[in-house]
Enzyme design. Sequence first.
Site, mmCIF file in Angstrom:
data_model
loop_
_atom_site.group_PDB
_atom_site.id
_atom_site.type_symbol
_atom_site.label_atom_id
_atom_site.label_comp_id
_atom_site.label_asym_id
_atom_site.label_seq_id
_atom_site.Cartn_x
_atom_site.Cartn_y
_atom_site.Cartn_z
ATOM 1 N N ASP A 264 0.798 -1.307 -0.052
ATOM 2 C CA ASP A 264 0.083 -0.041 0.038
ATOM 3 C C ASP A 264 0.775 1.206 0.056
ATOM 4 O O ASP A 264 0.701 2.177 -0.759
ATOM 5 C CB ASP A 264 -0.916 -0.120 1.117
ATOM 6 C CG ASP A 264 -1.949 0.875 1.209
ATOM 7 O OD1 ASP A 264 -2.485 1.301 -0.186
ATOM 8 O OD2 ASP A 264 -2.375 1.578 2.095
ATOM 9 N N ASP A 367 -9.055 -0.943 2.900
ATOM 10 C CA ASP A 367 -8.305 -0.545 4.308
ATOM 11 C C ASP A 367 -9.334 -1.070 5.358
ATOM 12 O O ASP A 367 -8.959 -1.648 6.529
ATOM 13 C CB ASP A 367 -8.229 0.970 4.410
ATOM 14 C CG ASP A 367 -7.295 1.735 3.391
ATOM 15 O OD1 ASP A 367 -6.486 0.989 3.077
ATOM 16 O OD2 ASP A 367 -7.647 2.505 2.780
#
Length: 449
Positions: A264, A367
Site C-alpha cells: 500500500d 483498508d
Amino acid sequence: MLTFMASDSEEEVCDERTSLMSAESPTPRSCQDGRQGLEDGESAAQWRSQESEEDHEEEDPDRYVCSGVPGRPPGLEEELTLKYGAKHVIMLFVPVTLCMIVVVATIKSVRFYTEKNGQLIYTPFSEDTPSVGQRLLNSVLNTLIMISVIVTMTIFLVVLYKYRCYKFIHGWLIMSSLMLLFLFTYIYLGEVLKTYNVAMDYPTLFLTVWNFGAVGMVCIHWKGPLVLQQAYLIMISALMALVFIKYLPEWSAWVILGAISVYDLVAVLCPKGPLRMLVETAQERNEPIFPALIYSSAMVWTVGMAKLDPSSQGALQLPYDPEMEEDSYDSFGEPSYPDVFEPPLPGYPGEELEEEEERGVKLGLGDFIFYSVLVGKAAATGSGDWNTTLACFVAILIGLCLTLLLLAVFKKALPALPISITFGLIFYFSTDNLVRPFMDTLASHQLYI
C-alpha cells in the site's frame, strides 16, 4: 488509501456551504445591486452605514467560498485544517469502529468463522506441519501468491480505467457486489440463525436476503441516502473480512498483513504506483472514483438543474437560509446580505450543474477489510483474550488518527494501512507474548493491581 474529497484545483469551489442559487430562491445582494440602488435614489448615508457595519463585522471563515480569493483572512487555512481534521477523525472512527465491532462480535459468537475446514485458492500451501521452518516458508509462499494476485488485479483495474472501459469495470464491480450482498449474506445469516437457534422458513429467508441485496445494489451503484450507502459498504467490508479470517491460514494472515501494508505504501506514494495513477487519472478527468471501491464520509456530488439569470451568470453565491433572513436586517430596516465573489464560472440557463456539497475524506474499502482482518484474527487465534483484541483495536485507531493528521499536513492521497497495521502487529505480538502471560500470572496468584 486515504484522500481528501476536495476540489481538484484551487480555483474550484471548496467550501462546504457553497452552492449555486436557483431562480426560485431570493437572490443575494451583490455590489452591482448596491450601485443600482444608489442610482435609483437609495440614501447614500444608508449605504455608507451599511458598508461600515460590514467592514467592522468580525470575519467569518464560512463567508469565504473559494480558496485563493481576495479577502481571505490570514490563518484561515490553519483553522480549516484543525476544523476538518477533528471532524474527519470522528467521521472515520465511527465506520471503522462499527466494521471491527461487527467482525469481532461475529467471531466471538459464530463458531463457523473460526473453524478451519478449507483454504483460499490463493493460499495453496498448507501450514499443518510440525516443522516451524516449513510452516514459515509456506506462509511466505502464500503471501507472495496473494500479493501477486492483488497487484495484478489492481494494475488490470487501472489499465481499464485509463482506457475508459467503464462498462467493464461497472460489470466487474456489480458482479462482486452481487456475490457479497446475496451469497455471502445468505451464508452469514444462515450461520447466525443456526448459532442462536432461531427458526426461519426458506421463503422468508430468501425474501429477507433479496430485499437486503436489492436495496444495497441500488444504494451502492445508483442512488440512495448517504447513511444507507455507508452502512452497506461497512457491511460488505465486514463480510469480506470474515471470509479472509476463516480461510486464511494463521501465519499466512499475519505475513500478508505486513506485506499488504508495504505494498500500500509503494502503490500510493511511488510516482508510477497503480493506486496513485488511479487517483491522478480520476483527478485529471474530474471524475469520482467508483463508490463500490471507496467509502466517502460526505456526499461526493449533487446534480441539479439551475435556472440562472443571464445578468448574474458566473456569480458564485451562498445558499439561501430562512433563519439568516430574520437576523439580517440592518438598523435602517433594509436587509444586509453576505459578500458575493464573482470568479470566472460560466453558466447557461437550464444547464445541469455539478457541485461539491461537502468536504470529506475517502477511505478505500480494502483498508476497512484489512483493519477488520487484523482485529478478527486477534480475536480468533491464539489465546483470543479481550486484552489482545482491544490492544489491536486501539492501535488501529491510533494509526488512523496519525494518518489523518499527515493527510491534513500534506493534503494529498496517503496510504491508510502502513501506520495502523504496523501498530496493530506490534500491539498484538507484544500483548499476546508479554501482557497476557503477565496478567495470567497475576490472576493465578490472586494479585490485583
